[in-house]
Design an enzyme around this catalytic site. Structure first.
Site, PDB file in Angstrom:
ATOM      1  N   HIS A   1     -18.472 -15.442  17.926  1.00 51.45           N
ATOM      2  CA  HIS A   1     -18.999 -16.061  19.142  1.00 51.45           C
ATOM      3  C   HIS A   1     -20.504 -16.247  19.134  1.00 51.45           C
ATOM      4  O   HIS A   1     -21.068 -16.673  20.142  1.00 51.45           O
ATOM      5  CB  HIS A   1     -18.642 -15.225  20.371  1.00 51.45           C
ATOM      6  CG  HIS A   1     -17.190 -15.163  20.671  1.00 51.45           C
ATOM      7  ND1 HIS A   1     -16.579 -15.980  21.590  1.00 51.45           N
ATOM      8  CD2 HIS A   1     -16.209 -14.388  20.159  1.00 51.45           C
ATOM      9  CE1 HIS A   1     -15.291 -15.687  21.646  1.00 51.45           C
ATOM     10  NE2 HIS A   1     -15.039 -14.725  20.778  1.00 51.45           N
TER      11      HIS A   1
ATOM     12  N   LYS B   1     -26.017 -18.005  34.537  1.00 49.88           N
ATOM     13  CA  LYS B   1     -25.530 -17.435  33.280  1.00 49.88           C
ATOM     14  C   LYS B   1     -26.378 -16.207  33.015  1.00 49.88           C
ATOM     15  O   LYS B   1     -27.363 -15.978  33.717  1.00 49.88           O
ATOM     16  CB  LYS B   1     -25.670 -18.436  32.136  1.00 49.88           C
ATOM     17  CG  LYS B   1     -27.077 -19.056  32.036  1.00 49.88           C
ATOM     18  CD  LYS B   1     -27.169 -20.112  30.940  1.00 49.88           C
ATOM     19  CE  LYS B   1     -26.506 -21.410  31.345  1.00 49.88           C
ATOM     20  NZ  LYS B   1     -25.902 -22.130  30.252  1.00 49.88           N
ATOM     21  N   ARG B   2     -25.996 -15.399  32.012  1.00 51.56           N
ATOM     22  CA  ARG B   2     -26.841 -14.258  31.671  1.00 51.56           C
ATOM     23  C   ARG B   2     -28.272 -14.729  31.414  1.00 51.56           C
ATOM     24  O   ARG B   2     -28.486 -15.834  30.910  1.00 51.56           O
ATOM     25  CB  ARG B   2     -26.284 -13.551  30.429  1.00 51.56           C
ATOM     26  CG  ARG B   2     -25.057 -12.721  30.722  1.00 51.56           C
ATOM     27  CD  ARG B   2     -25.338 -11.621  31.722  1.00 51.56           C
ATOM     28  NE  ARG B   2     -26.103 -10.553  31.126  1.00 51.56           N
ATOM     29  CZ  ARG B   2     -25.631  -9.342  30.852  1.00 51.56           C
ATOM     30  NH1 ARG B   2     -24.384  -9.026  31.165  1.00 51.56           N
ATOM     31  NH2 ARG B   2     -26.382  -8.423  30.307  1.00 51.56           N
TER      32      ARG B   2
ATOM     33  N   LYS C   1     -31.490 -18.965  26.270  1.00 51.54           N
ATOM     34  CA  LYS C   1     -30.926 -19.872  27.273  1.00 51.54           C
ATOM     35  C   LYS C   1     -32.035 -20.593  28.047  1.00 51.54           C
ATOM     36  O   LYS C   1     -31.789 -21.526  28.782  1.00 51.54           O
ATOM     37  CB  LYS C   1     -30.014 -19.108  28.221  1.00 51.54           C
ATOM     38  CG  LYS C   1     -28.773 -18.501  27.533  1.00 51.54           C
ATOM     39  CD  LYS C   1     -27.932 -17.716  28.516  1.00 51.54           C
ATOM     40  CE  LYS C   1     -26.832 -16.892  27.858  1.00 51.54           C
ATOM     41  NZ  LYS C   1     -25.629 -17.674  27.514  1.00 51.54           N
TER      42      LYS C   1
ATOM     43  N   THR D   1     -19.499 -21.914  28.459  1.00 49.56           N
ATOM     44  CA  THR D   1     -18.279 -22.289  29.171  1.00 49.56           C
ATOM     45  C   THR D   1     -18.608 -22.660  30.615  1.00 49.56           C
ATOM     46  O   THR D   1     -17.859 -23.409  31.253  1.00 49.56           O
ATOM     47  CB  THR D   1     -17.253 -21.123  29.163  1.00 49.56           C
ATOM     48  OG1 THR D   1     -17.946 -19.904  29.440  1.00 49.56           O
ATOM     49  CG2 THR D   1     -16.568 -21.018  27.818  1.00 49.56           C
TER      50      THR D   1
ATOM     51  N   LYS E   1     -17.206 -25.636  33.291  1.00 45.66           N
ATOM     52  CA  LYS E   1     -16.794 -25.422  34.687  1.00 45.66           C
ATOM     53  C   LYS E   1     -17.532 -26.386  35.609  1.00 45.66           C
ATOM     54  O   LYS E   1     -16.962 -26.936  36.552  1.00 45.66           O
ATOM     55  CB  LYS E   1     -17.077 -23.975  35.118  1.00 45.66           C
ATOM     56  CG  LYS E   1     -16.191 -22.962  34.407  1.00 45.66           C
ATOM     57  CD  LYS E   1     -16.712 -21.531  34.527  1.00 45.66           C
ATOM     58  CE  LYS E   1     -16.090 -20.666  33.434  1.00 45.66           C
ATOM     59  NZ  LYS E   1     -16.783 -19.368  33.281  1.00 45.66           N
TER      60      LYS E   1
HETATM   61  C1  TH1 Z   1     -20.811 -15.788  24.196  1.00 50.41           C
HETATM   62  C2  TH1 Z   1     -21.652 -16.909  23.647  1.00 50.41           C
HETATM   63  O1  TH1 Z   1     -23.004 -16.644  23.830  1.00 50.41           O
HETATM   64  C3  TH1 Z   1     -21.304 -18.201  24.396  1.00 50.41           C
HETATM   65  O2  TH1 Z   1     -21.988 -19.286  23.853  1.00 50.41           O
HETATM   66  C4  TH1 Z   1     -19.804 -18.453  24.308  1.00 50.41           C
HETATM   67  O3  TH1 Z   1     -19.444 -19.534  25.133  1.00 50.41           O
HETATM   68  C5  TH1 Z   1     -19.027 -17.228  24.753  1.00 50.41           C
HETATM   69  O4  TH1 Z   1     -19.434 -16.102  24.011  1.00 50.41           O
HETATM   70  C6  TH1 Z   1     -17.530 -17.399  24.554  1.00 50.41           C
HETATM   71  O5  TH1 Z   1     -17.245 -17.873  23.293  1.00 50.41           O
HETATM   72  C7  TH1 Z   1     -21.073 -14.446  23.608  1.00 50.41           C
HETATM   73  N1  TH1 Z   1     -21.104 -13.328  24.325  1.00 50.41           N
HETATM   74  C8  TH1 Z   1     -21.317 -12.220  23.570  1.00 50.41           C
HETATM   75  C9  TH1 Z   1     -21.380 -10.913  24.024  1.00 50.41           C
HETATM   76  C10 TH1 Z   1     -21.616  -9.876  23.126  1.00 50.41           C
HETATM   77  C11 TH1 Z   1     -21.762 -10.148  21.790  1.00 50.41           C
HETATM   78  C12 TH1 Z   1     -21.691 -11.445  21.322  1.00 50.41           C
HETATM   79  C13 TH1 Z   1     -21.470 -12.475  22.226  1.00 50.41           C
HETATM   80  S1  TH1 Z   1     -21.351 -14.161  21.988  1.00 50.41           S
HETATM   81  C14 TH1 Z   1     -21.667  -8.456  23.629  1.00 50.41           C
END
Ligand code: TH1
Length: 807
Positions: free
Chosen positions: A344, A535-536, A541, A641, A645
């Site tokens: 991810h 978002k976070r 970002k 994501t 939405k």
């Molecule tokens: C997120 C990605 O940043 C985001 O772009 C993506 O849409 C989402 O995953 C789903 O695929 C990620 N969240 C985390 C959290 C942790 C480690 C790696 C990732 S990547 C704790």
């Protein structure tokens, strides 16, 4: 409040009503006179649960009797959001529940607001896992979700004058009507020489409009029953209890870091804990169905959600060899035929690597197995690529150096038959960069499956006015077949339809304006352009780039420029230890304080930081977005994501060519998307020739003015030092290339302003965004996983329960 003469309850509503009354007595042990709102919420939830239990029991029966091939999803995070409304919509009982509540003098809205949110995840990765569970059930796929039942989920965020403050999220404090404990399914896990017991807690995941209800099985840590009897008998009661407390901390709290790996002992313990319980549970299922362990890979496909559960590769080997007596080679073929891995992120700080010492202390046997896997892997490489020791070193499962480490991503790739990224660009960059050497070794192992979101929660539940309009305009099929939204396209030029569209959007914006007023005290104009980034908070970002843009707008407005009214809305949590992210929040809060009381900004500009962004709050925000800010540095956001939405709910995107933005733009059309910024390739070229922000900044008077204004203390009560770390970073290294993209971002924002002034055209573009977003359903993603990776087929469930449905 109760209306004087409630409308008569429909039959299913009547059944719900009776069940609610019954549960008030039999579950809450109260009479109406003592019942609190929360009691009523619990009663309604239990009444709904009674109904869905028939699906759940029938699903388990069907899967067991038919020995079905099953997908299991292993994830350290599930950002589920509230269950009640989603279950009501899946069962088609929303209206009935509203009627039942009304008959009791309650409002359904009030009940829904009572539900605490299970925030067992940080952000996109955890929310994706939740969308996927719901899609698997809706597609009638036999599946189990495995994870951890954290007692405390993601922290609660409050915003004070100094920015973010955290407090705990005791989501289980008042019980949880949606889970069932299964003490009979508990397993021992040996960690650092101590045994911990994992106990299963099951939550039903209903499919939409089908009889399938799959299981999300979360493990809770307990000290073993016969815990340290020796100390107990020796009179050392405290010591015995201490061990109990230590064991139970394993599932106590979710680590609040998004995309940051912190080499913590407890974190690795959590990973082996839930992975081992889950694999042992799968062996138990196998045995109960009389299937030999050598058929493990025919019964189960295991998907690793990022590297957090990657220890599964070693643990499955250990269970096969040590517990079930299988030889190494057979065990290895079973393991690699079972496991697949989703990556991810490309961010280096998220790549998990555990120090060998810690590993040796906690999981000596699994480390031994990893060494053996590595030795065999490197041996095959030496034969295939003779004389290339650097290649071997790069591919090794062990990172050399003064602090040797286990590379969990390498373990995941070596132990999987398939590795996927989460959007086209991300999957390509995985093959070209992070896993380039692996792609040389196993070119066919790598693939892409673009993320998606569930249209049930993110459209039907979150946006009832839009759902009703869609039902009326194109029928109700879109909820299961999101591609059907295409049928809206001809309506994008239909004046009467556009008027209704406008009305729906106004309703959502009014609802959000009310929430903003309640949560921040600020009045915003629902007719202004709602410009949203939720978002976070993370530097990649680039919330700070959006903030700079707002300061520029403020300066332009003060200089007398005429710009259409905007409400700029931010939301998101910063990891508690991430100082720069917290400073970005502090800046936004400081800007809001000054701008929102400036009479010159009245009716022109408002800045909002909505505290405690969550699934619940997201459901109110996404439908009300006019402009979706997706402005990450190209190549850094794996997918995103929230972008899906917002677009699905009719927002236009301003964005970079990053993650799934690229695929959204391809589908909605470049006329209906505000593109800006350097591409990942261009940035790579800039990096090669040596990047410095100063040349970009020197030619940009407005940007300089904005930075100077922030530096002058204008947004920090005269404190000139507060934002120094942020500004100095932007002007010296600018690791996320804000300055390189700022000018083009401004150009795109100016285009947004002109487009907004043509309301008719904006509405048409909004309709086209919704109409062309059908691809981004998590049903489509899951269909691809099921067909291309898991080879798992749908198994319809018929109502066959011996237990009569309460309705
Ligand atoms: C997120 C990605 O940043 C985001 O772009 C993506 O849409 C989402 O995953 C789903 O695929 C990620 N969240 C985390 C959290 C942790 C480690 C790696 C990732 S990547 C704790």
């Amino acid at each position: 409040m109760a209306s004087p003469t409630p409308a008569p309850c429909p039959p299913k509503g009547q059944a719900l009503l009776e069940a609610m009354r019954r549960h008030l007595f039999s579950s809450q042990a109260k009479s109406a006179s003592l019942a609190t709102t929360h009691d009523h919420y619990v009663c309604l939830s239990l009444a709904v649960r009674d109904i869905l239990l028939t699906s759940w029991v029938d699903t388990a029966d069907t899967y067991t009797s038919q020995h079905v091939r099953t997908a299991t999803y292993m994830s350290a995070e599930y950002l589920l959001g509230p269950h009640l409304e989603n279950n009501l919509v899946s069962l088609g009982l929303r209206e009935e529940a509203a009627a039942a509540c009304e008959a009791l003098g309650l409002s359904l809205e009030e009940m829904l607001a009572e539900e605490p949110e299970p925030g067992l995840g940080n952000g996109g990765l955890g929310r994706l896992a939740a969308c996927f569970q719901e899609s698997m059930a809706t597609l009638e796929l036999p599946a189990i979700g495995y994870g951890i039942r954290y007692e405390f989920g993601i922290f609660r965020q409050q915003i004070g004058p100094n920015g973010q403050m955290e407090s705990t999220d005791p989501w289980l404090a008042r019980g949880n009507p949606w889970e069932v404990i299964r003490p009979e399914w508990s397993y021992p896990v040996l960690i650092g020489g101590q045994t911990v017991i994992g106990v299963a807690y099951d939550t039903p995941i209903l499919g939409y409009g089908v009889h399938t209800a799959n299981t999300l099985r979360l493990w809770s840590a307990q000290a073993p029953d016969a815990f340290d009897f020796a100390s107990f008998n020796a009179g050392d009661y405290t010591r015995a209890v201490l061990h109990k407390v230590q064991s139970e901390t394993l599932s106590k709290v979710l680590y609040p870091n998004d995309e940051l790996e912190q080499g913590k002992r407890l974190r690795l313990s959590q990973q082996i804990f839930f992975v081992s319980c889950s694999l042992q549970d799968m062996f138990r299922i196998l045995a109960s169905q009389g299937i030999p362990v050598t058929e493990f890979h025919r019964k189960f496909a295991v998907q690793l959600n990022d590297t957090h559960p990657a220890i599964a590769v070693a643990e499955l080997m250990r269970l096969l060899i040590d517990v079930h007596g299988v030889d190494w080679d057979t065990a290895w073929s079973i393991t690699t035929a079972t496991i697949s891995y989703t990556n991810h992120t490309l961010l280096p700080e998220a790549l998990e690597a555990w120090g060998l010492e810690l590993f040796q202390q906690l999981l000596p046997r699994q480390l031994q197995i990893i060494y053996e896997i590595n030795a065999r892997f490197l041996r095959t490489l030496r034969i295939r690529f003779p004389g290339q020791p650097e290649l071997l070193e790069r591919l090794s499962l062990i990172e050399e150096g003064p602090h040797r480490k286990v590379r969990m991503a390498h373990l995941a790739v070596v132990g999987s038959h398939t590795v996927n990224g989460v959007a086209e660009l991300h999957s390509r960059l995985l093959k070209e960069n992070l896993f380039a050497d692996f792609a040389r070794v196993w070119p066919d192992r790598f693939t892409n499956i673009t993320n998606g979101v569930t249209p049930r929660r993110w459209l039907a539940v979150a946006n009832p006015p839009l759902a009703a309009l869609l039902n009326d305009a194109i029928g109700t099929d879109w909820c299961r077949h999101l591609d059907q939204l295409r049928r809206l396209e001809p309506l994008a030029t239909d004046a009467a339809f556009l008027e209704r569209w406008q009305r729906v959007r106004e309703q959502s914006k009014e609802r959000l304006a009310a929430t903003i007023r309640q949560d921040t005290g600020v009045l915003v104009d629902p007719a202004s352009l709602f410009d949203v980034q939720v978002k976070r908070i993370h530097e990649y970002k680039r919330q700070h780039m959006a903030a700079l843009q707002v300061v520029e707008r403020y300066l332009r407005l003060r200089a007398g420029e005429d710009l259409p009214p905007r409400t700029v809305i931010f939301g998101g949590k910063a990891a508690p230890g991430y100082a720069m992210a917290k400073l970005i929040i502090r800046l936004i809060v400081g800007m809001a304080e000054i701008i929102n009381i400036d009479p010159a900004m009245d009716g022109r500009l408002r800045v909002i930081f909505l505290p405690n962004f969550s699934v619940k709050l997201g459901q109110k925000i996404y439908p009300a977005v006019d402009l979706s800010e997706q402005i990450s540095t190209a190549g850094m956001e794996a997918s995103g994501t929230g972008n899906m939405k917002m677009s699905l709910n009719g927002a236009l995107t301003i964005g970079t060519l990053d993650g799934a933005n690229i695929e959204i733009r391809e589908r909605v059309g470049d006329d209906n998307f505000f593109l800006f910024g350097h591409t990942a390739e261009q940035l790579a070229a800039i990096n090669r020739s040596g990047y410095h922000p100063m040349p970009w900044l020197e030619n940009d008077a407005l940007a300089k003015e904005a930075i100077d204004l922030i530096g002058s203390g204008h947004f920090s009560e005269g404190d000139r030092d507060l934002f120094h770390p942020l500004l100095a970073n932007l002007c010296s290294s600018d690791p996320f290339r804000v300055m390189a993209d700022l000018g083009d971002y401004r150009r795109a924002q100016n285009e947004v302003d002109s487009a907004w002034c043509d309301a008719g055209r904006w509405s048409m573009m909004s309709v086209l965004n919704t109409a062309r977003c059908g691809f981004f359903s998590s049903d489509r993603s899951i269909q691809e996983y099921a067909e291309r990776i898991w080879k798992v087929a749908p198994v319809p469930v018929n109502a066959c329960s011996v237990i009569p449905s309460p309705s």
